[in-house]
Enzyme design. Sequence first.
Site, PDB file in Angstrom:
ATOM      1  N   GLY A   1     -13.537   3.526   3.630  1.00  0.00           N
ATOM      2  CA  GLY A   1     -13.861   4.556   2.639  1.00  0.00           C
ATOM      3  C   GLY A   1     -12.647   5.438   2.408  1.00  0.00           C
ATOM      4  O   GLY A   1     -12.175   6.101   3.338  1.00  0.00           O
TER       5      GLY A   1
ATOM      6  N   PHE B   1      -8.727  -8.636   2.038  1.00  0.00           N
ATOM      7  CA  PHE B   1      -8.372  -7.540   2.954  1.00  0.00           C
ATOM      8  C   PHE B   1      -9.236  -7.537   4.207  1.00  0.00           C
ATOM      9  O   PHE B   1      -9.552  -6.465   4.735  1.00  0.00           O
ATOM     10  CB  PHE B   1      -8.512  -6.159   2.289  1.00  0.00           C
TER      11      PHE B   1
ATOM     12  N   THR C   1     -10.070  -7.597   7.894  1.00  0.00           N
ATOM     13  CA  THR C   1      -9.509  -7.476   9.243  1.00  0.00           C
ATOM     14  C   THR C   1     -10.189  -8.522  10.138  1.00  0.00           C
ATOM     15  O   THR C   1     -11.412  -8.679  10.083  1.00  0.00           O
ATOM     16  CB  THR C   1      -9.770  -6.057   9.799  1.00  0.00           C
TER      17      THR C   1
ATOM     18  N   GLN D   1      10.433  12.653  10.731  1.00  0.00           N
ATOM     19  CA  GLN D   1      11.576  13.394  10.189  1.00  0.00           C
ATOM     20  C   GLN D   1      12.454  13.951  11.308  1.00  0.00           C
ATOM     21  O   GLN D   1      13.678  13.950  11.211  1.00  0.00           O
ATOM     22  CB  GLN D   1      11.053  14.534   9.281  1.00  0.00           C
TER      23      GLN D   1
ATOM     24  N   GLN E   1      15.179  26.320  15.285  1.00  0.00           N
ATOM     25  CA  GLN E   1      13.883  26.964  15.028  1.00  0.00           C
ATOM     26  C   GLN E   1      12.974  26.067  14.174  1.00  0.00           C
ATOM     27  O   GLN E   1      11.762  26.015  14.380  1.00  0.00           O
ATOM     28  CB  GLN E   1      14.091  28.310  14.333  1.00  0.00           C
TER      29      GLN E   1
ATOM     30  N   PRO F   1     -11.824  -9.187  -4.320  1.00  0.00           N
ATOM     31  CA  PRO F   1     -10.689  -8.906  -5.195  1.00  0.00           C
ATOM     32  C   PRO F   1     -11.080  -7.933  -6.322  1.00  0.00           C
ATOM     33  O   PRO F   1     -10.291  -7.079  -6.712  1.00  0.00           O
ATOM     34  CB  PRO F   1     -10.321 -10.281  -5.760  1.00  0.00           C
TER      35      PRO F   1
ATOM     36  N   GLU G   1     -19.317   4.610  12.195  1.00  0.00           N
ATOM     37  CA  GLU G   1     -18.099   3.869  11.809  1.00  0.00           C
ATOM     38  C   GLU G   1     -16.940   4.809  11.543  1.00  0.00           C
ATOM     39  O   GLU G   1     -15.804   4.524  11.904  1.00  0.00           O
ATOM     40  CB  GLU G   1     -18.353   3.070  10.526  1.00  0.00           C
TER      41      GLU G   1
HETATM   42  C1  LIG Z   1      -5.291  -3.171   6.217  1.00  0.00           C
HETATM   43  C2  LIG Z   1      -6.655  -3.190   5.574  1.00  0.00           C
HETATM   44  C3  LIG Z   1      -7.741  -3.660   6.283  1.00  0.00           C
HETATM   45  C4  LIG Z   1      -8.991  -3.725   5.696  1.00  0.00           C
HETATM   46  N1  LIG Z   1     -10.049  -4.260   6.396  1.00  0.00           N
HETATM   47  C5  LIG Z   1     -11.220  -4.491   5.739  1.00  0.00           C
HETATM   48  C6  LIG Z   1     -12.287  -5.198   6.381  1.00  0.00           C
HETATM   49  O1  LIG Z   1     -12.197  -5.566   7.564  1.00  0.00           O
HETATM   50  N2  LIG Z   1     -13.402  -5.468   5.675  1.00  0.00           N
HETATM   51  C7  LIG Z   1     -13.551  -5.077   4.378  1.00  0.00           C
HETATM   52  O2  LIG Z   1     -14.578  -5.371   3.793  1.00  0.00           O
HETATM   53  N3  LIG Z   1     -12.579  -4.386   3.730  1.00  0.00           N
HETATM   54  C8  LIG Z   1     -11.420  -4.094   4.383  1.00  0.00           C
HETATM   55  N4  LIG Z   1     -10.401  -3.427   3.739  1.00  0.00           N
HETATM   56  C9  LIG Z   1     -10.602  -2.993   2.364  1.00  0.00           C
HETATM   57  C10 LIG Z   1     -10.763  -1.491   2.189  1.00  0.00           C
HETATM   58  O3  LIG Z   1     -11.996  -1.065   2.702  1.00  0.00           O
HETATM   59  C11 LIG Z   1     -10.586  -1.193   0.695  1.00  0.00           C
HETATM   60  O4  LIG Z   1      -9.210  -1.409   0.402  1.00  0.00           O
HETATM   61  C12 LIG Z   1     -10.997   0.216   0.335  1.00  0.00           C
HETATM   62  O5  LIG Z   1     -12.402   0.378   0.437  1.00  0.00           O
HETATM   63  C13 LIG Z   1     -10.561   0.591  -1.090  1.00  0.00           C
HETATM   64  O6  LIG Z   1     -10.948  -0.391  -2.003  1.00  0.00           O
HETATM   65  P1  LIG Z   1      -9.868  -1.000  -3.032  1.00  0.00           P
HETATM   66  O7  LIG Z   1      -8.681  -1.407  -2.238  1.00  0.00           O
HETATM   67  O8  LIG Z   1     -10.538  -2.012  -3.861  1.00  0.00           O
HETATM   68  O9  LIG Z   1      -9.431   0.237  -3.913  1.00  0.00           O
HETATM   69  P2  LIG Z   1     -10.198   0.779  -5.209  1.00  0.00           P
HETATM   70  O10 LIG Z   1     -11.640   0.910  -4.929  1.00  0.00           O
HETATM   71  O11 LIG Z   1      -9.758  -0.004  -6.388  1.00  0.00           O
HETATM   72  O12 LIG Z   1      -9.565   2.255  -5.317  1.00  0.00           O
HETATM   73  C14 LIG Z   1      -8.245   2.495  -5.819  1.00  0.00           C
HETATM   74  C15 LIG Z   1      -8.037   4.012  -5.874  1.00  0.00           C
HETATM   75  O13 LIG Z   1      -8.996   4.620  -6.737  1.00  0.00           O
HETATM   76  C16 LIG Z   1      -9.707   5.596  -6.035  1.00  0.00           C
HETATM   77  N5  LIG Z   1     -11.107   5.636  -6.463  1.00  0.00           N
HETATM   78  C17 LIG Z   1     -11.984   4.593  -6.532  1.00  0.00           C
HETATM   79  N6  LIG Z   1     -13.187   5.034  -6.912  1.00  0.00           N
HETATM   80  C18 LIG Z   1     -13.089   6.372  -7.079  1.00  0.00           C
HETATM   81  C19 LIG Z   1     -13.985   7.407  -7.452  1.00  0.00           C
HETATM   82  N7  LIG Z   1     -15.273   7.155  -7.716  1.00  0.00           N
HETATM   83  N8  LIG Z   1     -13.520   8.676  -7.535  1.00  0.00           N
HETATM   84  C20 LIG Z   1     -12.213   8.952  -7.272  1.00  0.00           C
HETATM   85  N9  LIG Z   1     -11.315   8.027  -6.900  1.00  0.00           N
HETATM   86  C21 LIG Z   1     -11.746   6.760  -6.806  1.00  0.00           C
HETATM   87  C22 LIG Z   1      -9.601   5.205  -4.565  1.00  0.00           C
HETATM   88  O14 LIG Z   1      -9.828   6.313  -3.712  1.00  0.00           O
HETATM   89  C23 LIG Z   1      -8.193   4.682  -4.511  1.00  0.00           C
HETATM   90  O15 LIG Z   1      -7.299   5.742  -4.365  1.00  0.00           O
HETATM   91  C24 LIG Z   1      -9.160  -3.289   4.344  1.00  0.00           C
HETATM   92  C25 LIG Z   1      -8.059  -2.792   3.637  1.00  0.00           C
HETATM   93  C26 LIG Z   1      -6.823  -2.746   4.225  1.00  0.00           C
HETATM   94  C27 LIG Z   1      -5.654  -2.245   3.414  1.00  0.00           C
END
Ligand SMILES: Cc1cc2nc3c(=O)[nH]c(=O)nc-3n(C[C@H](O)[C@H](O)[C@H](O)COP(=O)(O)OP(=O)(O)OC[C@H]3O[C@@H](n4cnc5c(N)ncnc54)[C@H](O)[C@@H]3O)c2cc1C
Length: 383
Positions: free
Chosen positions: A368, A159, A161, A340, A283, A131, A246
Amino acid sequence: MLPQLHRHPWMGEEIEAFREQVRRYVAGELSPNLDGWRRQGFIPREVWRPFGEMGFMLPELAEEHGGAGASLAYQLAVQDELAKAEVPANTAVHTIAAHYILDYGTEAQKQRWLPKLASGETLAGIALTEPGCGSDLKSLRTRARREGDEYVIDGAKTFITNGFSANLLVVAVRTGDAGSRGVSLVVLETENLAGFRVGRRLEKLGQHASDTAELFFDGVRVPASHLLGEKEGNGFVQLMSQLPYERLLLCVPAAAVIERAVELTVEYTKQRKAFGQSLADFQNTRFKLAECATLAHVVRTFINDCTQRLLDGTLDDEAAYMAKWWCTEQQGKVTDECLQLFGGYGYMAEYPIARLYADARVQRIYGGTTEIMKDLIARRLLA
Ligand SMILES: Cc1cc2nc3c(=O)[nH]c(=O)nc-3n(C[C@H](O)[C@H](O)[C@H](O)COP(=O)(O)OP(=O)(O)OC[C@H]3O[C@@H](n4cnc5c(N)ncnc54)[C@H](O)[C@@H]3O)c2cc1C
């Protein structure tokens, strides 16, 4: 229609024959159930048993580990076919987990887990995100405390999978101090595991057949022998060194979905009439289709090149980062443009294009984010 997109330089006749088997199996056994799985929010674990028995789960593992000793190309062909058929990324995650065990596990760990992962008896997930941290993984807080011959794990993941359907998890935990050197990977067999709890199955924008869950660890005890590899503190390096492969597991589906979206849209715009002609006669439609088909071609060409380099052992991290952000962004763009051209029908969940669009959104986030990929590329450029 777009015949050249389906000829992969790295594919020989044997892989094509294998791909055809996968395609037939998916069409006969998985596709008819997808609507039901979307409604219930998960694919039952038992579905993967016959899939594994057909040799489709982990064909790239050695025979002694339950595989067929095939090249990674076979796994990519499976992912390609699954994505074309709208089957979500559950087996891609399973594959990634299996490769952690293959690459970092002791021989005893490989013998214990890999054959069941290959047969589909066990379904795996990878639990990294918490979280409080996603992109910034090195700040993870789930702790594994050593007590005699066991680790005691406390914390939470989100999150994940396969979090609901998996019975084996590779979990990133903190075994040491703050920072990346304090991270380790442990393997949990989750059936009847005291202190382990699956929380909510999260409702998502798309990928409705794939379960994404919260996980809670409350004094979970695992044998110390379930630490992946020989010593603590290697988890972050282990996670980072698997990444090029990956990323490709996510890019191949991007290419497959783009191609499918273009095919669906060509069919639709030829038969749908407006103002006394077919949509395909406008077109704007023709230009949009031409643009999307061009992107489909460029994405596939890029992925083919990355795949060939992966097979040759020369795929560099930068190319994989580039492929991950760029191909998944094109997936978003093409599915949007194609939707669209369906007008209101494109917004209806019963139309595959609506699902392809919604399912595509997460590709730019998991494995990522686009921003993290660009940051990694820039870091290398500016080093
Ligand atoms: C459907 C789904 C399935 C998933 N499955 C898995 C799984 O099987 N196992 C697992 O471990 N995780 C899983 N995830 C988690 C997923 O890998 C993370 O959601 C993802 O890595 C982003 O982390 P966060 O959601 O905490 O976003 P945050 O890290 O809070 O990022 C929020 C925003 O800030 C940006 N940001 C963060 N740091 C920087 C930076 N240094 N520079 C610029 N921008 C930045 C991000 O790009 C993003 O736009 C899943 C997520 C989803 C939605």
